[in-house]
Scaffold this motif. Structure first.
Motif: not given
Ligand code: ADP
Ligand code: ZN
Length: 756
Positions: A216, A221, A247, A251, A574
């Protein structure tokens, strides 16, 4: 009828060249490769436009014909050729430089061997028949039927693989080329040649845990994705700035937005700033899009890059993941361009054409009616300014996934630390205690110092002289801790010497080393924590392609406790088990006489603090500095981007720097300082006479460049500042055209990221 073609050749500084289409032949299509004569050489170039008449001042007979056309179709799609021409013009570079950036390796000629082939042997019907007959005869003496034991064995192996086996595979199973050739001659085996694709994914070995597709999205998001999807469906050019804290799950949004764009049968270009980030990102995209994904970056071998390029060109690809140069990928239906970490200075190429991949991406998006998404936790001043003035749409993710808190940041004032602990302290008490705690708990830590080497200078206590590079105006940096491996090295030209025992100027034996870099910090950490598993990540430690990936994976698997490194460790990665980030000398970049010093420092500190606490456990950052009150440091510790932007904008406004004005940095190089100064003064005078006296724009300088001498050449610079970039560029082009003798000694940097 087309009588002449304009050809771009991959030769630095050359502009378009005109060739005649010989009578009786038709002009090759735009974007096709042609071989043309340049002097006595034959060079492969691209057709970029048609002309009806010879260029002014030339007679028809005076124009040479092209030698031959290599393609009967556009080798490079015309929009990409046009993008290269735009790049050359905007960044005041030769078309030749820009075309070099667009052409894949190995395609400068028409040799078929740019592709890789393999030979495959398969058993024929005759071979099968013979085997069956031999089995039936049960006489065991197959040799009697004209087969050796080896040949019989080979046929048995091939019977098990009806599609055939590569000869290389057969060889590993004891079947050599001679055996295969013999069987082929008697018609029992057929050998064919197949084209194989070099697969960069197989080599990277990077894997990501399967993402729960049904995961979810958070509320933030979800609304970001909805808005972006709507923008992409409009099929009109738009730039969106996705401003999401570290975080916040950017992505995940990219992946789902890309899926929506793919469903609409348009293609996706995903740019990342560093080669080091491509394995992780392309692995995620591959998981979602399978074989539709191609990668393009300079870390691939020429062969891999060539094959990936061909797959894209053939239209087999839906998503291209790559670094800066991938902005020229030969896609024809781009619907979405994502520029992740858009603020990153790696997007700027530091040789001609000095383009910024982010800005070329925006132009490409505009021409393709595509959506361009710029993602960052710390947007560049330019992009945020465009978002604030409504040119871009700003989409915000204020919270981390699962409401994980941002790292708590503690500032250590090193002036106080020196007063109590002595002047040699590198790791403060607070950081030492925090590392101890992480090691006890089995958590990981990252320690950043954005300066390489062991000690950063060698100076004499008697005459105060430093040991400097003979070619550049910088002091040498000592690398290597042990007496045997220790060397003093120039970070600009790579000159190196053994560390001298006595002062080169006054011969006194009182040389001392001062300042420290990552090597020294690593040694200090190892000394303080002898049982910790420590590794260093910087350009010296990571020389080979792949070794950084391998090291980061080892760290991710928690086979290391602590990484010490330069900004290489601050970016995008990450690491869920990192709960502590230490910053040694947060002010390294602030001492630089550069208008972006504050912005760079803010970004680096915010990004590195963002590496902590991305998993279940909250993170902490400890920032050591001599200037705890500097706004870049103070606001990065509060992770307050909007406040930083306001403060920095005020500085840029009063000092008239980008994003309020446009800037072009021009550096003139010469063997002597006087010559560099004279030539730069001449160019500056021409510009001042052509609007640069303040009527249309302003010229500042000339003055010695901050790096006054580099690789044996003196450097003098002047800055052109103004609101009308085109007007500035045209005036500069006119001044340079009047001094063609300076072409090879002048560097023009449009929209420079730094003026050092
Ligand atoms: P950013 O690029 O904004 O720093 P990331 O895309 O690396 O953040 O996401 C941070 C972490 O959260 C990653 O490990 C990702 O897999 C996880 N994540 C992203 N969206 C969700 C979600 N909806 N639910 C649970 N975990 C998520
Ligand atoms: Zn040097």
């Amino acid at each position: 009828m087309t009588r002449f073609i304009a050809v771009a050749v991959p030769v630095p500084t050359l502009d378009l060249l005109t060739y005649r289409v010989p009578a009786g032949t038709s002009a090759p299509p735009l974007g096709a490769r042609v071989v043309v004569p340049i002097g006595t050489r034959a060079v492969t170039g691209l057709v970029v436009s048609y002309l009806a008449a010879p260029p002014p001042g030339m007679t028809e007979a005076g124009v040479k014909p092209f030698t031959k056309a290599l393609d009967d179709h556009s080798f490079v799609p015309t929009p990409v050729v046009e993008l290269a021409r735009w790049t050359a013009e905007y960044y005041a570079a030769g078309v030749g430089d820009a075309i070099t950036a667009v052409l894949p390796p190995k395609t400068r000629d028409d040799r078929a061997d740019a592709h890789k082939h393999r030979r495959v042997a398969a058993i024929t019907a005759a071979g099968l028949g013979l085997l069956d007959a031999a089995d039936d005869a049960a006489a065991a003496s197959t040799t009697g039927r004209g087969l050796t034991a080896r040949q019989r064995e080979a046929l048995d192996i091939l019977r098990g693989s009806p599609d055939g086996l590569a000869t290389a595979v057969l060889a590993t199973r004891g079947v050599g080329g001679a055996v295969v050739a013999r069987l082929a001659r008697s018609g029992l085996v057929a050998v064919r040649t197949e084209r194989v694709e070099r697969d960069p994914f197989a080599a990277s070995g990077f894997t990501v845990p399967p993402v729960d597709a049904m995961r979810r999205l958070t509320g933030e998001q979800m609304s970001a994705l909805e808005r972006l999807t709507a923008l992409s469906e409009a099929r009109a050019f738009r730039v969106a700035l996705l401003h999401g804290v570290t975080g916040s799950g950017k992505t995940e949004i990219y992946l789902r937005l890309a899926a929506a764009v793919r469903r609409a049968r348009r293609q996706v270009l995903m740019l990342v700033p560093e080669i080091a980030l491509t394995p992780a990102v392309s692995a995620l995209f591959q998981q979602a899009f399978g074989r539709e994904v191609a990668v393009q970056h300079s870390g691939l071998s020429d062969g891999e890059r060539h094959d990936q390029w061909q797959r894209i060109r053939a239209g087999d690809i839906g998503v291209v993941v790559g670094t800066r140069s991938a902005v020229f990928a030969p896609l024809e239906q781009v619907g979405l361009i994502i520029v992740d970490e858009e603020h990153d200075s790696s997007y700027k190429q530091d040789e001609s054409p000095r383009y910024n991949g982010r800005d070329v991406a925006i132009v490409r998006g505009q021409r393709a009616d595509a959506l361009v998404v710029l993602g960052s936790a710390t947007p560049s001043m330019e992009s945020y300014h465009h978002a604030m003035t409504g040119k871009y749409e700003r989409i915000v993710l204020e919270r981390r996934i699962q409401d994980r808190p941002l790292a708590t940041v503690t500032v250590v004032d090193m002036r106080e630390e020196y007063a109590t602990e002595g002047p040699d302290v590198i790791v403060s008490r607070a950081l030492r205690d925090a590392i101890t705690l992480r090691l006890e708990r089995g958590e990981q830590a990252v320690v950043l110092l954005n300066r390489r080497g062991y000690s950063t200078s060698v100076f004499c206590r008697q005459c105060a002289g430093t040991v400097d590079c003979p070619n550049c105006s910088v002091s040498l940096v000592v690398h290597g801790a042990g007496a045997a491996t220790k060397r003093a090295r120039c970070h600009y030209c790579n000159y190196s010497v053994r560390v001298p025992g006595t002062c080169p100027s006054c011969a006194a034996p009182y040389l001392e080393q001062a300042g420290y870099g990552t090597e020294r910090v690593e040694a200090e950490i190892v000394r303080l924590f002898p049982t910790a598993r420590v590794a260093r990540v910087d350009r010296d430690a990571i020389r080979r392609r792949g070794s950084l990936d391998a090291l980061l994976m080892t760290f991710k698997r928690r086979e290391l406790d602590l990484l010490v490194g330069t900004q290489m460790i601050a970016k995008g990665h990450d690491f869920p088990s990192v709960t502590l980030v230490g910053v040694i000398s947060a002010d390294v970049g602030l001492g630089m006489a550069d208008f972006r010093a504050g912005e760079r420092t803010f970004q680096l500190l915010t990004q590195v603090a963002g590496r902590a606490g991305r998993g279940e456990k909250p993170g902490a950052a400890i920032v050591q500095t001599l200037y705890p009150d500097h706004y870049s440091i103070r606001l990065a510790c509060r992770q307050d981007y909007p406040a930083f932007y306001e403060r920095e904008l005020h500085f840029r406004t009063t000092m008239r720097y980008p994003p309020l004005v446009s800037l072009i940095n021009t550096i003139v190089k010469a063997k002597t300082f006087a010559a560099a100064m004279d030539d730069a003064a001449d160019l500056a005078a021409r510009l001042r006479a052509d609007g640069g006296d303040g009527t249309a724009f302003r010229v500042l300088g000339p003055a010695p460049a901050p790096l006054g001498r580099l690789r044996g050449e003196y450097r003098v610079q002047f800055l052109v500042k103004g609101l009308n970039r085109r007007r500035m560029r045209d005036a500069l082009a006119a001044a340079l055209a009047a001094r063609p003798d300076l072409a090879r000694r002048t560097t023009v940097d449009v929209d420079p990221l730094s003026v050092l």
